[in-house]
Scaffold this active site. Structure first.
Site, PDB file in Angstrom:
ATOM      1  N   LEU A  37       5.049 -96.234  40.300  1.00  0.00           N
ATOM      2  CA  LEU A  37       3.843 -95.920  39.366  1.00  0.00           C
ATOM      3  C   LEU A  37       3.930 -95.793  38.214  1.00  0.00           C
ATOM      4  CD1 LEU A  37       3.076 -92.541  41.695  1.00  0.00           C
ATOM      5  CD2 LEU A  37       2.444 -95.023  42.159  1.00  0.00           C
ATOM      6  N   GLY A  38       5.295 -95.956  37.489  1.00  0.00           N
ATOM      7  CA  GLY A  38       5.266 -95.865  36.124  1.00  0.00           C
ATOM      8  C   GLY A  38       6.566 -95.475  35.773  1.00  0.00           C
ATOM      9  N   GLY A  43      17.616 -94.283  29.918  1.00  0.00           N
ATOM     10  CA  GLY A  43      18.962 -93.633  29.774  1.00  0.00           C
ATOM     11  C   GLY A  43      20.126 -94.606  29.088  1.00  0.00           C
ATOM     12  N   PHE A  45      22.368 -95.648  31.082  1.00  0.00           N
ATOM     13  CA  PHE A  45      22.813 -96.210  32.262  1.00  0.00           C
ATOM     14  C   PHE A  45      21.597 -96.640  33.134  1.00  0.00           C
ATOM     15  CE2 PHE A  45      25.970 -92.862  31.137  1.00  0.00           C
ATOM     16  CZ  PHE A  45      27.107 -93.928  30.696  1.00  0.00           C
ATOM     17  N   GLY A  46      20.491 -96.337  32.807  1.00  0.00           N
ATOM     18  CA  GLY A  46      19.423 -96.742  33.840  1.00  0.00           C
ATOM     19  C   GLY A  46      17.958 -96.566  33.552  1.00  0.00           C
ATOM     20  N   VAL A  48      14.372 -94.534  34.599  1.00  0.00           N
ATOM     21  CA  VAL A  48      13.547 -93.681  35.808  1.00  0.00           C
ATOM     22  C   VAL A  48      12.194 -93.971  35.893  1.00  0.00           C
ATOM     23  CG1 VAL A  48      13.365 -91.478  36.428  1.00  0.00           C
ATOM     24  CG2 VAL A  48      15.332 -91.721  35.155  1.00  0.00           C
ATOM     25  N   LYS A  63      15.575 -93.719  40.071  1.00  0.00           N
ATOM     26  CA  LYS A  63      16.555 -94.140  38.959  1.00  0.00           C
ATOM     27  C   LYS A  63      17.232 -95.263  39.421  1.00  0.00           C
ATOM     28  CE  LYS A  63      20.355 -92.016  37.789  1.00  0.00           C
ATOM     29  NZ  LYS A  63      21.300 -91.126  37.153  1.00  0.00           N
ATOM     30  N   ASP A 155      28.039 -83.104  30.632  1.00  0.00           N
ATOM     31  CA  ASP A 155      26.867 -83.470  29.994  1.00  0.00           C
ATOM     32  C   ASP A 155      25.629 -82.659  29.629  1.00  0.00           C
ATOM     33  OD1 ASP A 155      25.817 -85.385  27.858  1.00  0.00           O
ATOM     34  OD2 ASP A 155      24.765 -86.754  29.592  1.00  0.00           O
TER      35      ASP A 155
END
Length: 431
Positions: A37-38, A43, A45-46, A48, A63, A155
């Site tokens: 959807l959008g 980030g 590493f990837g 979302v 993700k 993190d």
């Protein structure tokens, strides 16, 4: 102004879907099962995306992580494995996972309330100590569960704590991409470098309840040195409105000695987190009469009997007592002065040692920075002469030896952060 709910969360909300153990579906394209959807956030590493399950219409977060190397694939597999063992209402939950060609997709529950980070830095949000206590209590409960399962997050920061609704106070911990078992942690050198800035951010953000970091130095190097040796104070006026219980809680979290630092489970037992909303207690004013009475109790006054005209012995006795009292007072004054001199000398000696330690730490950090900056994958810019430390993703500060392409930027924000949030210049060390 947005006022955050400061009432205590009651009970556990019904999850969007039952908690489950997820097995990675190999050679399955996630797009066959979900409508994208959008974009929600991007980030290191990837990326979302908000998506919808074609089978039941449930809205989720997907993700997508590129896995060009075997190590990249293993990292995602480790994240799925860890999240399977962390089924808790204060932790984001897995829905499904897929591997297809050189891409892996991790489907998670969708949380749309935004980051705790925004509540901390955005002037639109009204953040009180009472609200902070509600947030921190949930964070400590979640971390106690995570640590109890033998896992370290590595993190944890306000960007990786999501709030369920804009004005609500229920949270969830996210982003376990760097999470490890302790045995894995001690074998991983890579995490140590990344942990340096997160250590600074964690220690400074936890003090945002006052609006100012107690580690603040004249420049970035001094601030980083203060964090390294755990040198801080609560002397600024902005800390005056913070309760003693809260300051004690913070001080016990910032203890450099691991043996005296509180664990997450011990945090839950601290008197600050044990406090529950109640009617505000009115401080009892100290009246002049009470002050006078207090002062009179501090004085050592001997009762004096009025001299009798017919008794010379009585007069002599009183004079002798006065002489003894004067000698005693002089002796006590000498002892007090000597004690004060010893305490002052000790304080001066401690301050001198602390300053030497701080200077040595600054030199060590500068040497470390020079070595780290030359690393080809360093995500930070360092200007030792200007005492500036800046992540590439949060500033346009020019790197002295490297041009910045779009691919060279590495985001340190949470993977749910919006583009507007990522473009905002992050506050560095409380500034």
């Amino acid at each position: 102004m947005i006022y955050i709910d400061d009432s205590e969360p009651e009970g556990v909300l019904e999850p969007a879907f039952p908690m489950r153990d997820v097995t990675i579906n190999r050679n399955v394209d996630a797009h066959k099962h979900y409508d994208v959807l959008g974009e929600v956030g991007r980030g290191k590493f990837g990326t979302v995306y908000k998506c919808k399950d074609k089978a039941n219409g449930l809205q989720l977060a997907a993700k997508f992580v590129p896995i060009p190397k075997r190590e990249d694939k293993r990292n995602v597999e480790r994240e799925v494995e860890i999240m399977n063992s962390l089924q808790h209402h204060l932790i984001i939950q897995l829905y499904a996972a897929y591997e297809y060609q050189k891409m892996m997709c991790v489907v998670l529950e969708l949380i749309e309330g935004g980051e705790l980070f925004d509540r901390v830095v955005d002037d639109e949000f009204v953040l009180t100590e009472r609200v902070c206590r509600v947030f921190i209590r949930q964070v400590c409960e979640a971390m106690a569960f995570i640590h109890g399962n033998g896992i370290v997050h590595l993190d944890l920061k306000p960007e990786n704590i999501l709030v369920l609704t804009q004005k609500g106070n229920r949270i969830k911990i996210i982003d376990f991409g760097l999470a490890l078992k302790p045995a894995q942690y001690f074998r991983t050198i890579y995490v140590s470098a990344r942990a340096i800035r997160n250590l600074i951010k964690t220690r400074t953000h936890i003090l945002r309840i006052s609006g100012l970091s107690p580690f603040m130095g004249e420049n970035d190097i001094e601030t980083m040195s203060n964090v390294t040796i755990a040198k801080y104070d609560f002397e600024d006026d902005c800390f005056n409105g913070i309760s003693p219980e809260c300051l004690d809680f913070i001080a016990k979290l910032l203890a450099k000695d691991l043996g005296t630092r509180m664990t997450a489970a011990e945090c839950m037992k601290h008197k600050w987190l044990q406090q529950r909303p109640a009617t505000a207690a009115t401080a009892t004013p100290i009246t002049k009469a009470a002050s006078a009475a207090s002062k009179s109790r501090l004085k050592s006054v001997s009762p004096v009997t009025a001299p009798s005209e017919s008794s010379e012995d009585s007069t002599e006795t009183i004079e002798d007592e006065d002489d003894d009292e004067e000698e005693l007072a002089v002796e006590q004054a000498k002892q007090e002065n000597q004690q004060q001199d010893e305490e002052l000398a000790k304080l001066c000696g401690d301050a001198e040692l602390e300053n030497k330690e701080l200077d040595a730490t600054k030199d060590n950090l500068k040497n470390f920075i020079v070595r780290w900056e030359t690393h080809p994958n360093s995500p930070y810019v360092f200007d030792v002469e200007g005492n500036v430390i800046a992540p590439l993703s949060e500033t346009s500060y020019p790197h002295p030896r490297r041009t910045h392409g779009a691919d060279s930027l590495s985001s340190s924000r949470g993977e749910y952060g919006s583009q507007r949030q990522r473009d905002r210049h992050a506050l560095i060390h409380g500034k």
